[in-house]
Design a protein around this motif. Structure first.
Motif, short mmCIF file in Angstrom:
data_model
loop_
_atom_site.label_atom_id
_atom_site.label_comp_id
_atom_site.label_asym_id
_atom_site.label_seq_id
_atom_site.Cartn_x
_atom_site.Cartn_y
_atom_site.Cartn_z
N ILE A 214 0.84 -1.20 0.00
CA ILE A 214 0.00 0.00 0.00
C ILE A 214 0.87 1.25 0.00
O ILE A 214 1.81 1.37 0.79
N THR A 215 0.53 2.19 -0.88
CA THR A 215 1.13 3.52 -0.88
C THR A 215 0.00 4.53 -0.82
O THR A 215 -0.89 4.51 -1.68
N ARG A 256 -7.39 3.40 -11.74
CA ARG A 256 -6.43 3.36 -12.83
C ARG A 256 -5.58 2.09 -12.72
O ARG A 256 -5.02 1.81 -11.67
N VAL A 257 -5.51 1.35 -13.82
CA VAL A 257 -4.69 0.15 -13.87
C VAL A 257 -3.37 0.53 -14.53
O VAL A 257 -3.30 0.73 -15.75
N HIS A 258 -2.32 0.67 -13.72
CA HIS A 258 -1.01 1.09 -14.24
C HIS A 258 -0.31 -0.06 -14.94
O HIS A 258 0.25 0.11 -16.03
N THR A 259 -0.31 -1.22 -14.30
CA THR A 259 0.21 -2.46 -14.87
C THR A 259 -0.72 -3.58 -14.42
O THR A 259 -1.59 -3.36 -13.58
N PRO A 260 -0.56 -4.79 -14.95
CA PRO A 260 -1.40 -5.89 -14.45
C PRO A 260 -1.22 -6.18 -12.97
O PRO A 260 -2.01 -6.94 -12.40
N TYR A 261 -0.21 -5.56 -12.33
CA TYR A 261 0.05 -5.82 -10.92
C TYR A 261 -0.12 -4.59 -10.04
O TYR A 261 0.09 -4.68 -8.83
N GLU A 262 -0.47 -3.46 -10.62
CA GLU A 262 -0.55 -2.22 -9.83
C GLU A 262 -1.74 -1.39 -10.27
O GLU A 262 -1.96 -1.16 -11.46
N ILE A 263 -2.52 -0.92 -9.26
CA ILE A 263 -3.68 -0.07 -9.53
C ILE A 263 -3.66 1.09 -8.54
O ILE A 263 -2.96 1.05 -7.51
N SER A 264 -4.44 2.13 -8.83
CA SER A 264 -4.65 3.23 -7.91
C SER A 264 -6.14 3.52 -7.84
O SER A 264 -6.84 3.49 -8.85
N ILE A 265 -6.62 3.80 -6.62
CA ILE A 265 -8.03 4.07 -6.36
C ILE A 265 -8.13 5.48 -5.79
O ILE A 265 -7.39 5.84 -4.87
N ARG A 266 -9.08 6.28 -6.31
CA ARG A 266 -9.17 7.68 -5.89
C ARG A 266 -10.61 8.08 -5.64
O ARG A 266 -11.53 7.68 -6.35
N GLN A 267 -10.77 8.90 -4.59
CA GLN A 267 -12.06 9.54 -4.29
C GLN A 267 -11.82 11.04 -4.23
O GLN A 267 -11.00 11.53 -3.46
N PRO A 273 -7.84 17.68 0.01
CA PRO A 273 -7.12 16.73 -0.85
C PRO A 273 -7.94 15.47 -1.13
O PRO A 273 -8.77 15.05 -0.31
N ASP A 274 -7.70 14.90 -2.30
CA ASP A 274 -8.36 13.64 -2.65
C ASP A 274 -7.82 12.51 -1.79
O ASP A 274 -6.69 12.55 -1.29
N THR A 275 -8.62 11.48 -1.62
CA THR A 275 -8.19 10.25 -0.96
C THR A 275 -7.75 9.27 -2.04
O THR A 275 -8.56 8.85 -2.87
N SER A 276 -6.47 8.93 -2.03
CA SER A 276 -5.92 8.09 -3.09
C SER A 276 -5.01 7.03 -2.49
O SER A 276 -4.20 7.32 -1.60
N TYR A 277 -5.16 5.80 -2.97
CA TYR A 277 -4.32 4.69 -2.56
C TYR A 277 -3.78 3.99 -3.81
O TYR A 277 -4.52 3.77 -4.78
N ARG A 278 -2.51 3.65 -3.75
CA ARG A 278 -1.87 2.89 -4.83
C ARG A 278 -1.54 1.51 -4.29
O ARG A 278 -0.88 1.39 -3.25
N LEU A 279 -1.98 0.47 -5.00
CA LEU A 279 -1.87 -0.89 -4.51
C LEU A 279 -1.08 -1.73 -5.51
O LEU A 279 -1.35 -1.70 -6.71
N LEU A 280 -0.12 -2.48 -4.98
CA LEU A 280 0.71 -3.36 -5.79
C LEU A 280 0.61 -4.77 -5.21
O LEU A 280 0.73 -4.96 -4.00
N ALA A 281 0.37 -5.78 -6.08
CA ALA A 281 0.19 -7.14 -5.58
C ALA A 281 0.50 -8.14 -6.67
O ALA A 281 0.26 -7.89 -7.85
N ALA A 282 1.04 -9.28 -6.25
CA ALA A 282 1.33 -10.35 -7.20
C ALA A 282 0.04 -10.99 -7.72
O ALA A 282 0.00 -11.51 -8.83
N ARG A 283 -1.03 -10.93 -6.91
CA ARG A 283 -2.32 -11.53 -7.31
C ARG A 283 -3.30 -10.49 -7.87
O ARG A 283 -4.48 -10.77 -8.00
#
Length: 326
Positions: A214-215, A256-267, A273-283
């Protein structure tokens, strides 16, 4: 899916034992391997499979400089001057290493780790079909709960009609001859208590839960946690299962799907400021099809993920009727 896709890369220095010196370059992570390329010569100095790693540790070189060591078979590789910091690189490498070990154990000892593109797509479609079945079961259960709630509301409405008639009788003039007899029977009979409707959220089923890195916003400290996909939204928790944030489905403005392994979610918000999380996962490839169904108008595939989206929707794959169109 291309196994040589670069998930992340970090500027760092690698200790070359043959020349006894630190070589500046880039450490790269792919879904199955770790590589290091020298900046000056462009030479690939390190290239080994994640399954060959025995240990990943944080250590200090010369008792001063913070370093990251990777024990691959009998060789110990030293990496220092990691950017943005050592903890971020350690968390991401350890996450993909552990997920690779888990998948290897599930596949069985000695099973081949590399699969063809057709087999991988077939597996993804089968997994997505199972998720669809689970979703249908959860929605059916919620429909029954709503039916129970509606029956309770109808019962309350009927009791209120009875109470209204009783109040009308009590307020009638004293000279009315039937005032004490007309509604005597309903007065003696107490209305039954309406059973409490079950809480839909407490009984809500989980579509999928995976470990993630999580970022939050611009914070460079990527930390391990969990992503839970629910029919009503998304939950992000830390490694101690403490809730960091819950996105209701209506609150998600874009994914936003940056790569098949990384996405970002924003409100988005107005005035703060917006609420934004960037998630990276092998699954993450398991999660993206579910998010695409739940947030079809809000999800966006960026350039590095367009190939992944196209591969799932390719009509050339011998997979029968596509469940994505369904």
């Amino acid at each position: 899916m291309n196994e040589d896709i670069r998930i992340h890369s970090w500027p760092c220095s690698y200790y070359l034992d043959t020349s006894k010196q630190w070589i500046p370059g880039k450490l790269s992570l792919t879904p199955t391997s770790i590589k290091f390329t020298a900046d000056k010569t462009g030479e690939l100095l390190v290239d080994f499979h994640l399954s060959g790693i025995s240990e990943i540790k944080k250590e200090s070189s010369h008792l001063i400089f913070s370093s990251l060591t990777i024990l691959e078979k009998s060789t110990k590789h030293w990496f220092s001057s990691l950017h943005p910091n050592r903890n971020v690189v350690f968390n991401i490498l350890e996450h993909f290493w552990r997920e690779q070990l888990v998948s290897s154990q599930e596949a069985g000892a000695g099973a081949a780790l590399e699969s063809s593109k057709g087999k991988e797509l077939t597996g993804m479609l089968e997994g997505s079909q199972k998720r669809l079945e689970d979703t249908a079961k959860v929605l059916h259960s919620q429909g029954e709960q709503f039916d129970n709630i509606m029956r309770g509301l109808h019962k309350i409405e009927g009791d209120m009609d009875v109470a209204d008639r009783l109040l009308t009788e009590l307020e009638s003039p004293s000279w009315w001859p039937f005032s004490t007899k007309l509604w005597k029977t309903p007065l003696e009979a107490k209305p039954k208590e309406t059973p409490a409707a079950p809480d839909a959220k407490s009984q809500e089923g989980i579509l999928l839960r995976i470990p993630v890195i999580i970022t939050h916003r611009t914070d460079s400290n990527a930390k391990p946690g969990k992503l839970t996909v629910l029919p009503s939204g998304l939950e992000i928790k830390d490694c101690n299962s403490q809730l960091l944030h819950r996105f209701e489905s209506r609150d998600v403005d874009d994914i936003r799907v940056h790569t098949p392994y990384e996405i970002s979610i924003r409100q988005r918000f107005i005035g703060k400021p917006d609420t934004s999380y960037r998630l990276l996962a092998a699954r993450m490839p398991e999660v993206i099809p579910i998010l695409e169904m739940q947030f079809s108008r809000k999800i966006q595939f960026l350039e590095d993920a367009l190939g992944f989206a196209g591969a799932r929707k390719s009509p050339q794959a011998d997979l029968g009727t596509s469940i994505w169109q369904a």
